[in-house]
Design a protein around this motif. Structure first.
Motif, PDB file in Angstrom:
ATOM      1  N   ILE A  22       0.833  -1.206   0.000  1.00  0.00           N
ATOM      2  CA  ILE A  22       0.000   0.000   0.000  1.00  0.00           C
ATOM      3  C   ILE A  22       0.863   1.250   0.000  1.00  0.00           C
ATOM      4  N   ILE A  23       1.908   1.267   0.813  1.00  0.00           N
ATOM      5  CA  ILE A  23       2.773   2.451   0.905  1.00  0.00           C
ATOM      6  C   ILE A  23       3.508   2.686  -0.408  1.00  0.00           C
ATOM      7  N   ARG A  24       3.823   1.625  -1.135  1.00  0.00           N
ATOM      8  CA  ARG A  24       4.442   1.806  -2.459  1.00  0.00           C
ATOM      9  C   ARG A  24       3.494   2.500  -3.423  1.00  0.00           C
ATOM     10  N   ASP A  25       2.176   2.316  -3.224  1.00  0.00           N
ATOM     11  CA  ASP A  25       1.172   2.895  -4.114  1.00  0.00           C
ATOM     12  C   ASP A  25       0.762   4.307  -3.733  1.00  0.00           C
ATOM     13  N   VAL A  26       1.219   4.806  -2.580  1.00  0.00           N
ATOM     14  CA  VAL A  26       0.850   6.156  -2.149  1.00  0.00           C
ATOM     15  C   VAL A  26       1.441   7.154  -3.138  1.00  0.00           C
ATOM     16  N   LYS A  27       0.614   8.060  -3.606  1.00  0.00           N
ATOM     17  CA  LYS A  27       1.039   8.995  -4.645  1.00  0.00           C
ATOM     18  C   LYS A  27       1.564  10.316  -4.088  1.00  0.00           C
ATOM     19  N   ASP A  28       1.632  10.445  -2.772  1.00  0.00           N
ATOM     20  CA  ASP A  28       2.133  11.674  -2.158  1.00  0.00           C
ATOM     21  C   ASP A  28       3.623  11.813  -2.478  1.00  0.00           C
ATOM     22  N   PRO A  29       4.044  12.925  -3.092  1.00  0.00           N
ATOM     23  CA  PRO A  29       5.456  13.080  -3.464  1.00  0.00           C
ATOM     24  C   PRO A  29       6.390  13.186  -2.255  1.00  0.00           C
ATOM     25  N   ARG A  30       5.842  13.459  -1.086  1.00  0.00           N
ATOM     26  CA  ARG A  30       6.685  13.548   0.112  1.00  0.00           C
ATOM     27  C   ARG A  30       7.158  12.185   0.580  1.00  0.00           C
ATOM     28  N   VAL A  31       6.418  11.135   0.258  1.00  0.00           N
ATOM     29  CA  VAL A  31       6.793   9.788   0.681  1.00  0.00           C
ATOM     30  C   VAL A  31       7.945   9.323  -0.195  1.00  0.00           C
ATOM     31  N   GLY A  32       9.096   9.081   0.429  1.00  0.00           N
ATOM     32  CA  GLY A  32      10.296   8.703  -0.311  1.00  0.00           C
ATOM     33  C   GLY A  32      10.173   7.353  -0.992  1.00  0.00           C
ATOM     34  N   GLY A  57      17.771   7.968   3.600  1.00  0.00           N
ATOM     35  CA  GLY A  57      17.949   9.357   3.205  1.00  0.00           C
ATOM     36  C   GLY A  57      18.320  10.217   4.395  1.00  0.00           C
ATOM     37  N   ASP A  58      18.389  11.518   4.138  1.00  0.00           N
ATOM     38  CA  ASP A  58      18.775  12.445   5.197  1.00  0.00           C
ATOM     39  C   ASP A  58      17.568  12.786   6.078  1.00  0.00           C
ATOM     40  N   GLU A  59      17.792  13.661   7.075  1.00  0.00           N
ATOM     41  CA  GLU A  59      16.751  14.015   8.029  1.00  0.00           C
ATOM     42  C   GLU A  59      15.543  14.674   7.367  1.00  0.00           C
ATOM     43  N   ASP A  60      15.778  15.513   6.352  1.00  0.00           N
ATOM     44  CA  ASP A  60      14.671  16.165   5.654  1.00  0.00           C
ATOM     45  C   ASP A  60      13.788  15.139   4.944  1.00  0.00           C
ATOM     46  N   THR A  61      14.400  14.151   4.320  1.00  0.00           N
ATOM     47  CA  THR A  61      13.656  13.098   3.634  1.00  0.00           C
ATOM     48  C   THR A  61      12.821  12.307   4.628  1.00  0.00           C
ATOM     49  N   VAL A  62      13.417  12.004   5.772  1.00  0.00           N
ATOM     50  CA  VAL A  62      12.705  11.249   6.804  1.00  0.00           C
ATOM     51  C   VAL A  62      11.504  12.047   7.306  1.00  0.00           C
ATOM     52  N   ARG A  63      11.718  13.331   7.589  1.00  0.00           N
ATOM     53  CA  ARG A  63      10.640  14.183   8.112  1.00  0.00           C
ATOM     54  C   ARG A  63       9.512  14.305   7.099  1.00  0.00           C
ATOM     55  N   GLU A  64       9.868  14.554   5.830  1.00  0.00           N
ATOM     56  CA  GLU A  64       8.852  14.685   4.783  1.00  0.00           C
ATOM     57  C   GLU A  64       8.082  13.381   4.573  1.00  0.00           C
ATOM     58  N   THR A  65       8.777  12.258   4.630  1.00  0.00           N
ATOM     59  CA  THR A  65       8.114  10.971   4.471  1.00  0.00           C
ATOM     60  C   THR A  65       7.116  10.729   5.592  1.00  0.00           C
ATOM     61  N   MET A  66       7.508  11.038   6.823  1.00  0.00           N
ATOM     62  CA  MET A  66       6.588  10.851   7.953  1.00  0.00           C
ATOM     63  C   MET A  66       5.374  11.775   7.820  1.00  0.00           C
ATOM     64  N   GLU A  67       5.590  13.012   7.366  1.00  0.00           N
ATOM     65  CA  GLU A  67       4.469  13.926   7.142  1.00  0.00           C
ATOM     66  C   GLU A  67       3.541  13.389   6.056  1.00  0.00           C
ATOM     67  N   GLY A  68       4.114  12.871   4.978  1.00  0.00           N
ATOM     68  CA  GLY A  68       3.312  12.316   3.892  1.00  0.00           C
ATOM     69  C   GLY A  68       2.514  11.100   4.328  1.00  0.00           C
ATOM     70  N   LEU A  69       3.142  10.226   5.118  1.00  0.00           N
ATOM     71  CA  LEU A  69       2.436   9.040   5.593  1.00  0.00           C
ATOM     72  C   LEU A  69       1.307   9.415   6.546  1.00  0.00           C
ATOM     73  N   ASN A  70       1.565  10.375   7.437  1.00  0.00           N
ATOM     74  CA  ASN A  70       0.510  10.803   8.351  1.00  0.00           C
ATOM     75  C   ASN A  70      -0.629  11.483   7.599  1.00  0.00           C
ATOM     76  N   SER A  71      -0.291  12.173   6.527  1.00  0.00           N
ATOM     77  CA  SER A  71      -1.315  12.815   5.706  1.00  0.00           C
ATOM     78  C   SER A  71      -2.167  11.774   4.962  1.00  0.00           C
ATOM     79  N   ALA A  72      -1.545  10.685   4.547  1.00  0.00           N
ATOM     80  CA  ALA A  72      -2.240   9.643   3.783  1.00  0.00           C
ATOM     81  C   ALA A  72      -2.782   8.532   4.673  1.00  0.00           C
TER      82      ALA A  72
END
Length: 125
Positions: A22-32, A57-72
């Motif tokens: 499911i996470i592979r199919d998430v279309k949010d660009p923030r999810v790495g 990835g780096d800290e920014d990638t991790v933070r953005e991915t967590m934001e994207g997952l929480n959003s989705a």
């Protein structure tokens, strides 16, 4: 159901496999792209689930991915309900799993110690 019963272990495995796809199919660009589910622990009453996520990835990638997952989170939970036939679809909580990063760090430290030991051994001869 006991915490580590066979049924709970099977449910954890099925939820982990389903969430991975499911996470592979998430279309949010923030999810790495290099995001993986390392484990999913479903409560014995099937009401909650802790999902351990690893991001390369780096800290920014991790933070953005967590934001994207929480959003989705709503989409992910709905897809989980469609794929698995559970009495209750658990509420998801995403947790960053740092074990892979720590393993890489430890491996580098071990390699550094071995290299230093070999250099000192060569100097002694």
């Amino acid at each position: 159901m006991r915490k580590f019963s066979q049924k709970n272990l099977r449910v954890n495995g099925e939820v982990t496999r389903a969430l991975t796809s499911i996470i592979r199919d998430v279309k949010d660009p923030r999810v790495g792209i290099m995001t993986s589910v390392t484990d999913a622990i479903v409560a014995p009453d099937l009401k909650t689930c802790k999902v351990y996520i690893s991001v390369l990835g780096d800290e920014d990638t991790v933070r953005e991915t967590m934001e994207g997952l929480n959003s989705a989170k709503g989409y992910i939970r709905r897809e989980l309900a469609h794929r698995l036939n559970l009495r209750n679809t658990p509420e998801l909580t995403f947790v960053m799993d740092q074990s892979i990063g720590r393993g890489v760090e430890m491996s580098k430290l071990i390699d550094e110690v071995i290299r230093h030991d070999e250099e000192s051994h060569i100097e002694d001869q």
